[in-house]
Design a protein around this motif. Structure first.
Motif, mmCIF file in Angstrom:
data_model
loop_
_atom_site.group_PDB
_atom_site.id
_atom_site.type_symbol
_atom_site.label_atom_id
_atom_site.label_comp_id
_atom_site.label_asym_id
_atom_site.label_seq_id
_atom_site.Cartn_x
_atom_site.Cartn_y
_atom_site.Cartn_z
ATOM 1 N N PRO A 112 0.807 -1.230 0.000
ATOM 2 C CA PRO A 112 0.000 0.000 0.000
ATOM 3 C C PRO A 112 0.834 1.271 0.000
ATOM 4 C CG PRO A 112 -0.103 -1.083 2.140
ATOM 5 C CD PRO A 112 0.563 -2.040 1.208
ATOM 6 N N GLU A 113 2.106 1.202 0.456
ATOM 7 C CA GLU A 113 2.949 2.391 0.496
ATOM 8 C C GLU A 113 3.600 2.678 -0.853
ATOM 9 O OE1 GLU A 113 2.999 4.346 3.046
ATOM 10 O OE2 GLU A 113 1.819 3.002 4.327
ATOM 11 N N PHE A 114 3.654 1.672 -1.731
ATOM 12 C CA PHE A 114 4.255 1.862 -3.048
ATOM 13 C C PHE A 114 3.239 2.497 -3.989
ATOM 14 C CE2 PHE A 114 7.611 -1.780 -2.867
ATOM 15 C CZ PHE A 114 8.174 -1.171 -1.763
ATOM 16 N N THR A 115 3.738 3.158 -5.010
ATOM 17 C CA THR A 115 2.852 3.667 -6.055
ATOM 18 C C THR A 115 2.372 2.522 -6.931
ATOM 19 O OG1 THR A 115 4.622 4.035 -7.660
ATOM 20 C CG2 THR A 115 4.145 5.826 -6.103
ATOM 21 N N GLY A 116 1.373 2.807 -7.754
ATOM 22 C CA GLY A 116 0.900 1.797 -8.686
ATOM 23 C C GLY A 116 1.998 1.322 -9.606
ATOM 24 N N ARG A 117 2.813 2.257 -10.104
ATOM 25 C CA ARG A 117 3.913 1.898 -11.002
ATOM 26 C C ARG A 117 4.904 0.963 -10.312
ATOM 27 N NH1 ARG A 117 5.937 4.579 -15.534
ATOM 28 N NH2 ARG A 117 4.496 6.319 -15.093
ATOM 29 N N GLU A 118 5.269 1.292 -9.068
ATOM 30 C CA GLU A 118 6.229 0.466 -8.332
ATOM 31 C C GLU A 118 5.658 -0.924 -8.064
ATOM 32 O OE1 GLU A 118 8.475 4.045 -5.825
ATOM 33 O OE2 GLU A 118 6.630 3.116 -5.055
ATOM 34 N N ASN A 119 4.365 -1.001 -7.764
ATOM 35 C CA ASN A 119 3.741 -2.305 -7.530
ATOM 36 C C ASN A 119 3.683 -3.140 -8.802
ATOM 37 O OD1 ASN A 119 2.631 -2.943 -4.743
ATOM 38 N ND2 ASN A 119 2.010 -0.797 -4.947
ATOM 39 N N VAL A 120 3.483 -2.502 -9.950
ATOM 40 C CA VAL A 120 3.480 -3.223 -11.218
ATOM 41 C C VAL A 120 4.818 -3.920 -11.425
ATOM 42 C CG1 VAL A 120 3.480 -2.949 -13.720
ATOM 43 C CG2 VAL A 120 1.724 -1.827 -12.354
ATOM 44 N N TYR A 121 5.910 -3.194 -11.239
ATOM 45 C CA TYR A 121 7.234 -3.784 -11.452
ATOM 46 C C TYR A 121 7.561 -4.817 -10.384
ATOM 47 C CZ TYR A 121 8.431 -0.649 -15.267
ATOM 48 O OH TYR A 121 8.477 -0.025 -16.483
ATOM 49 N N MET A 122 7.111 -4.567 -9.138
ATOM 50 C CA MET A 122 7.357 -5.545 -8.083
ATOM 51 C C MET A 122 6.649 -6.856 -8.383
ATOM 52 S SD MET A 122 6.462 -5.366 -4.007
ATOM 53 C CE MET A 122 4.698 -5.529 -4.327
ATOM 54 N N ASN A 123 5.384 -6.795 -8.817
ATOM 55 C CA ASN A 123 4.649 -8.018 -9.131
ATOM 56 C C ASN A 123 5.261 -8.746 -10.310
ATOM 57 O OD1 ASN A 123 1.594 -8.578 -7.867
ATOM 58 N ND2 ASN A 123 2.439 -6.575 -7.401
ATOM 59 N N ARG A 137 5.734 -4.150 -21.296
ATOM 60 C CA ARG A 137 4.323 -4.391 -21.002
ATOM 61 C C ARG A 137 3.650 -3.221 -20.277
ATOM 62 N NH1 ARG A 137 6.817 -9.399 -20.808
ATOM 63 N NH2 ARG A 137 5.563 -11.210 -21.441
ATOM 64 N N PHE A 138 4.443 -2.303 -19.751
ATOM 65 C CA PHE A 138 3.870 -1.319 -18.839
ATOM 66 C C PHE A 138 2.802 -0.443 -19.482
ATOM 67 C CE2 PHE A 138 3.583 2.758 -16.687
ATOM 68 C CZ PHE A 138 3.354 2.349 -15.381
ATOM 69 N N ASP A 139 3.038 0.019 -20.698
ATOM 70 C CA ASP A 139 2.060 0.894 -21.341
ATOM 71 C C ASP A 139 0.715 0.193 -21.516
ATOM 72 O OD1 ASP A 139 3.847 2.955 -21.424
ATOM 73 O OD2 ASP A 139 4.445 2.637 -23.512
ATOM 74 N N ASP A 140 0.743 -1.093 -21.878
ATOM 75 C CA ASP A 140 -0.504 -1.851 -22.029
ATOM 76 C C ASP A 140 -1.206 -2.018 -20.684
ATOM 77 O OD1 ASP A 140 -0.159 -2.136 -24.746
ATOM 78 O OD2 ASP A 140 0.867 -4.067 -24.589
ATOM 79 N N ILE A 141 -0.417 -2.234 -19.623
ATOM 80 C CA ILE A 141 -0.999 -2.380 -18.288
ATOM 81 C C ILE A 141 -1.684 -1.087 -17.863
ATOM 82 C CG2 ILE A 141 -0.447 -2.693 -15.837
ATOM 83 C CD1 ILE A 141 1.799 -4.589 -16.715
ATOM 84 N N ALA A 142 -0.993 0.035 -18.051
ATOM 85 C CA ALA A 142 -1.555 1.327 -17.652
ATOM 86 C C ALA A 142 -2.806 1.652 -18.464
ATOM 87 C CB ALA A 142 -0.507 2.424 -17.828
ATOM 88 N N ALA A 143 -2.787 1.322 -19.768
ATOM 89 C CA ALA A 143 -3.954 1.608 -20.612
ATOM 90 C C ALA A 143 -5.147 0.759 -20.202
ATOM 91 C CB ALA A 143 -3.599 1.363 -22.077
ATOM 92 N N PHE A 144 -4.910 -0.513 -19.873
ATOM 93 C CA PHE A 144 -6.021 -1.388 -19.488
ATOM 94 C C PHE A 144 -6.593 -0.964 -18.138
ATOM 95 C CE2 PHE A 144 -8.259 -5.052 -17.904
ATOM 96 C CZ PHE A 144 -8.785 -5.646 -19.035
ATOM 97 N N PHE A 150 -3.215 8.406 -11.257
ATOM 98 C CA PHE A 150 -3.112 7.647 -10.005
ATOM 99 C C PHE A 150 -2.078 6.533 -10.095
ATOM 100 C CE2 PHE A 150 -7.152 9.668 -9.032
ATOM 101 C CZ PHE A 150 -7.065 9.863 -7.662
ATOM 102 N N ILE A 151 -1.629 6.195 -11.307
ATOM 103 C CA ILE A 151 -0.621 5.157 -11.459
ATOM 104 C C ILE A 151 0.655 5.522 -10.696
ATOM 105 C CG2 ILE A 151 0.416 6.087 -13.561
ATOM 106 C CD1 ILE A 151 -0.281 2.375 -12.944
ATOM 107 N N ASP A 152 0.876 6.828 -10.465
ATOM 108 C CA ASP A 152 2.059 7.275 -9.744
ATOM 109 C C ASP A 152 1.732 7.757 -8.326
ATOM 110 O OD1 ASP A 152 4.167 6.893 -11.702
ATOM 111 O OD2 ASP A 152 3.161 8.450 -12.882
#
Length: 444
Positions: A112-123, A137-144, A150-152
């Motif tokens: 919960p303390e990480f941003t959405g972007r950081e959680n995407v890379y962590m997962n 893959r990140f651009d497709d993830i953010a678009a979907f 809020f991603i940041d």
């Protein structure tokens, strides 16, 4: 041997939790039994056992979608967590083949303390993907996910809908061989749910196996190839979605206890000959009956147009006439008679009763056998199989008591139109016209 077409094999899986009544009992359990064992005594226990799962076994083939249903506390989430490797079983084994992407209960998987972007890379790293692969893959993830800026932002600032959007976008983007979904889609709005289901169809077509938990019977039946029904940690039933889910709904909503392997569309009928050809059909236990001891529907007969007991209806508006005999051993001051038509997904396509039709029924005295007569023109239904249900209650709508319900009183099939053109939706529109008008003017 592990067959090449098996993605998940669950064999005699069990999970037991220790339930402590008081905090100090946990400390006693960690100390005293060891001393008692050293002294040659039978160790004491300070807990009671709760078996969340007991001897659960099934297999999921590659490319197959299996739904898991059951009431809250039946062991569904525990099963998925063991398959994903976040829980250790007490007994039994789970074998999986391929990368697993999971959408478990809301709040798991993201920091919960990480941003959405950081959680995407962590997962992505947890699932074995490199930084370069996640960059691609990140651009497709953010678009979907479509959560904008809020991603940041830290995930702790997300709404539940935003959270599940990002979690699902990550799960489907990592190209899993096994996808596990635990009720997460129920959080999103209807547009996002449909978007997710379309993407699940795409990854299913690519050969991904999907394990799907939902309380939505419609979603389970329309999306899954087979269903496993869990009850108190054990498999109560499994098989074709429309049959298992109907038995589950009958059990949960109507109290009808039938977990056999018989299809509800193959119920037996006992008829009585009639001089005019309109035969009575006896109501038996095979008709999924729920009733109080003093009330019963004895028999029913149906007429479609002028054809008695027809089991095939045209795909057009049709007059249906129903007569049924009802026996009351105790008086009913305010009888409420109902008729329903349900499709193969157990959805009520038509449902009406004497109250909302504005019909005032006369009181029924004790020991009286009465005949209920219903006649209506129903719209053209979508081709398929349907069940007719009848019911008698006591009281007014919204404040009534169930007396006798027959959920599978009669089975019929709506035939495809001769033209072969089938509309979508529950009912078919009649005499519809569509015109295209060409407007004058220069081409743009």
């Amino acid at each position: 041997m592990y067959s090449d077409d098996i993605a998940i094999r669950v064999n005699n899986l069990s999970k037991c939790y220790h339930i402590y009544e008081r905090p100090q009992d946990r400390l006693k359990q960690s100390l005293y039994p060891r001393f008692q064992q050293l002294m040659g005594r039978q160790p004491s226990t300070y807990f009671r056992e709760f078996w969340a799962l007991r001897d659960v076994s099934f297999e999921i083939k590659k490319g197959e979608t299996v739904g898991i249903i059951g009431r809250n506390g039946s062991g569904k989430s525990t099963l998925l967590q063991i398959i994903c490797g976040t829980l250790t079983p007490t007994g039994g084994t789970v074998d999986t083949r391929g990368r697993i992407a999971a959408l478990l209960e809301l709040g798991s998987g993201f920091n919960p303390e990480f941003t959405g972007r950081e959680n995407v890379y962590m997962n992505g790293s947890i699932l074995g993907l490199s930084r370069e692969e996640m960059d691609a893959r990140f651009d497709d993830i953010a678009a979907f996910a479509d959560i904008g800026e809020f991603i940041d932002q830290p995930v702790k600032t997300y709404s539940s809908g935003m959270y599940v959007r990002l979690a699902f976008a990550v799960a489907v983007a990592v190209e899993p061989q096994i996808m596990v979904v635990d009720e997460a889609l129920s959080v999103g709005d209807i547009r996002f749910q449909n978007k997710c289901l379309r993407r699940l169809d795409e990854i299913k077509a690519s050969g991904c196996s999907i394990l799907f938990v939902s309380h939505s019977s419609t979603m389970i039946e329309s999306f899954c190839d087979s269903v496993v029904w869990l009850e108190q940690g054990e498999i109560r039933d499994s098989g074709r979605p429309n049959e298992v889910v109907r038995r589950y709904v009958d059990y949960m909503a109507h109290g009808v206890n039938d977990s056999g392997n018989k299809s509800v569309f193959d119920i037996g009928i006992e008829t009585e000959q009639s001089s005019n050809g309109w035969e009575w059909i006896r109501i038996t236990d095979q008709n999924n009956v729920r009733a109080l001891d003093d009330y019963a529907f004895k028999r029913i007969r149906v007429k479609v147009g002028e054809e008695p007991n027809a089991s095939r209806l045209p795909c057009e508006p049709t007059v249906i006439e129903i007569e049924c005999e009802f026996l009351a051993l105790k008086p009913i001051e305010f009888p409420l008679f109902a008729v329903g038509i349900f499709n193969e997904l157990n959805e009520p396509v038509i449902h009406c009763n004497s109250n909302n039709l504005g019909t005032r029924m006369i009181p029924i005295v004790d020991g009286q056998l009465v005949t209920c007569h219903f006649k209506a023109t129903i719209p053209g239904l979508r081709p398929g199989k349907y069940l007719l249900a009848i019911g008698m209650d006591e009281g007014l709508l919204g404040a009534h008591q169930l007396l006798c319900h027959v959920y599978d009183a009669w089975v019929f099939q709506v035939l495809s139109p001769r033209s072969g053109r089938i509309q979508g939706g529950y009912v078919q529109v009649q005499d519809a016209t569509i015109n295209l008008q060409i407007m004058k003017g220069d081409r743009q």
